[in-house]
Design an enzyme around this catalytic site. Structure first.
Site, PDB file in Angstrom:
ATOM      1  N   LYS A 181      -4.321  37.635  -5.324  1.00 27.83           N
ATOM      2  CA  LYS A 181      -5.149  36.310  -6.001  1.00 27.83           C
ATOM      3  C   LYS A 181      -5.493  36.544  -7.575  1.00 27.83           C
ATOM      4  O   LYS A 181      -5.398  37.742  -7.738  1.00 27.83           O
ATOM      5  CB  LYS A 181      -6.091  35.882  -5.022  1.00 27.83           C
ATOM      6  CG  LYS A 181      -5.623  35.544  -3.729  1.00 27.83           C
ATOM      7  CD  LYS A 181      -4.720  34.059  -3.503  1.00 27.83           C
ATOM      8  CE  LYS A 181      -3.906  34.069  -2.288  1.00 27.83           C
ATOM      9  NZ  LYS A 181      -4.597  33.812  -0.999  1.00 27.83           N
TER      10      LYS A 181
HETATM   11  C1  LIG Z   1      -4.390  33.544   0.548  1.00 24.81           C
HETATM   12  C2  LIG Z   1      -4.660  32.209   0.948  1.00 24.81           C
HETATM   13  C3  LIG Z   1      -5.570  32.297   2.119  1.00 24.81           C
HETATM   14  C4  LIG Z   1      -6.073  33.262   2.938  1.00 24.81           C
HETATM   15  O1  LIG Z   1      -6.740  34.231   1.938  1.00 24.81           O
HETATM   16  P1  LIG Z   1      -7.201  35.634   2.568  1.00 24.81           P
HETATM   17  O2  LIG Z   1      -8.105  36.108   1.737  1.00 24.81           O
HETATM   18  O3  LIG Z   1      -5.854  36.587   2.550  1.00 24.81           O
HETATM   19  O4  LIG Z   1      -7.704  35.463   3.962  1.00 24.81           O
HETATM   20  C5  LIG Z   1      -5.970  30.907   2.465  1.00 24.81           C
HETATM   21  N1  LIG Z   1      -5.305  29.700   1.958  1.00 24.81           N
HETATM   22  C6  LIG Z   1      -4.496  29.728   0.924  1.00 24.81           C
HETATM   23  C7  LIG Z   1      -4.052  28.478   0.319  1.00 24.81           C
HETATM   24  C8  LIG Z   1      -3.964  31.051   0.597  1.00 24.81           C
HETATM   25  O5  LIG Z   1      -3.242  31.095  -0.419  1.00 24.81           O
END
Ligand SMILES: *Cc1c(COP(=O)(O)O)cnc(C)c1O
Length: 382
Positions: A181
């Site tokens: 992210k």
């Molecule tokens: C990455 C992601 C999540 C989950 O995030 P984590 O921190 O890995 O639990 C939820 N929603 C979207 C749209 C994502 O891209």
């Protein structure tokens, strides 16, 4: 040249901050986490920021705070990561999938409106790629129908909607600090809210439902004695992750600028060809540019999306697809959905490819991606 789909922008600052926590002898949630939360609140302007160990955990606690229960309906876009869906299933509640807008790839207020029933309790808008959804429209609809708005902002830090930071608009907003992210702590997440009751409950629920500052019950400031108000979860973040997060927050503006510059270069190169379609973003400066999605113009090129991905792969370029629409997974085989219920998602899924966009990409790497994409599509012109 080898260009991965993603590479985290990590320097000695993060490494030293993590090492300092490890040397301190206190490795889990504590002072560093509270400093991280405070910094997140002052950056976004959100009254309350609560750090947890993932965005999935954040979304789970958000639905819990919103008192979602069995049979309640929660409206989500079909074009998202599976976490948006699975957290609704945790409650035996009913995820209601919407198609997305063909230009923005975002959930559309008119589509949401069509799905509202007397059982609808919440909407989870997903800011796909870091482009904010139509929050004015969504908040207005939620007010009329008395629905909770829980934003899946896993892609949207830092993103701005009409001069307001994402994190300050819906009832609860959930961010991700997963490894890929825009800001990362390896694994991690953040909940922001302006609702003090939600914040208090989420703070308890992230650590076994324990009341008060039980995290410091082992220090001389704390006490061994505590109460448990309801069954909670083991969703707290660690100070090691928070220390990394603090360093990432210090860089988040410059990282965002680097992403925007890459997007700008891609946009100006790719807007010249009719062999592909670029993503239409309402406000380029307000987008976090977590993703750079494009769609092949399959009427004009011979190559399929999958073949195109393989060609880029053999040229050393990592790509991805965002997303496999969730109703295509085998978990949905009894859901009653038909592919034809989601014409935009289906069209997008057949043509979409996400290019590398990460801070630290060199000009040569950006140019290599542009040239490889362009040359490949020209070679495959019908
Ligand atoms: C990455 C992601 C999540 C989950 O995030 P984590 O921190 O890995 O639990 C939820 N929603 C979207 C749209 C994502 O891209």
């Amino acid at each position: 040249m080898k260009i991965p789909f993603h590479k985290a922008f990590i320097g000695d600052e993060e490494i030293n901050a993590a090492a300092e926590v490890i040397r301190s002898g206190w490795l889990t949630m504590g002072e560093k986490t509270f400093a991280f939360e405070k910094m997140f609140s002052s950056y976004t302007g959100a009254p309350e920021s609560i750090a947890v160990n993932s965005c999935t955990a954040a979304l789970h606690l958000a639905l819990k705070a919103a008192c979602i229960g069995p049979g309640d309906e929660v409206i989500i876009p079909a074009m998202t990561f599976i976490a948006t869906w699975e957290i609704i299933k945790y409650f035996d509640a009913v995820p209601v999938l919407c198609d997305v807008d063909k230009d923005s790839f975002l959930i559309d207020v008119s589509e949401i409106e069509k799905k509202i029933t007397p059982k609808t309790r919440a909407i989870i808008p997903v800011h796909y790629g870091g482009e904010p959804c139509d929050m004015d429209g969504i908040m207005e609809l939620a007010r009329i129908h008395k629905l909770a708005v829980i934003e899946d902002a896993a892609h949207a830090f830092p993103s701005v909607y009409k001069e307001r930071m994402i994190g300050t608009i819906g009832d609860i907003t959930c961010f991700s600090f997963y490894a890929t992210k825009t800001v990362t702590t390896g694994e991690g997440g953040m909940i922001t809210t302006g609702n003090g009751e939600f914040a208090d409950r989420v703070k308890r629920l992230r650590l076994h439902g324990i009341t008060k500052d039980a995290w410091n019950r082992y220090s001389d400031k704390g006490s061994w004695e505590y109460d448990v108000s309801e069954p909670g979860y083991k969703y707290n973040i660690t100070d090691i992750a928070s220390a990394i997060g603090i360093e990432q927050l210090k860089k988040c503006d410059s990282m965002n600028l680097m992403r925007r510059e890459i997007a700008g270069k891609y946009n100006s190169a790719f807007s010249k060809t009719e062999l592909l379609e670029t993503w239409k973003v309402r406000d380029e400066a307000g987008c976090s540019w977590h993703l750079y999605p494009l769609r092949l113009n399959t009427d004009a090129v011979k190559v399929s999306r999958n073949e195109f991905i393989n060609e880029l792969k053999s040229a050393g370029i990592g790509t991805s697809v965002h997303y496999i629409p969730m109703y295509r997974f085998s978990a949905f085989s009894n859901s009653g959905y038909e592919l034809s219920d989601f014409p935009v998602c289906e069209d997008m899924y057949s043509r979409e490819v996400s290019l590398p966009i990460w801070p630290g990409m060199s000009d040569a790497e950006i140019e290599y991606v542009i040239d490889t994409v362009t040359e490949n599509l020209e070679k495959n012109r019908k």
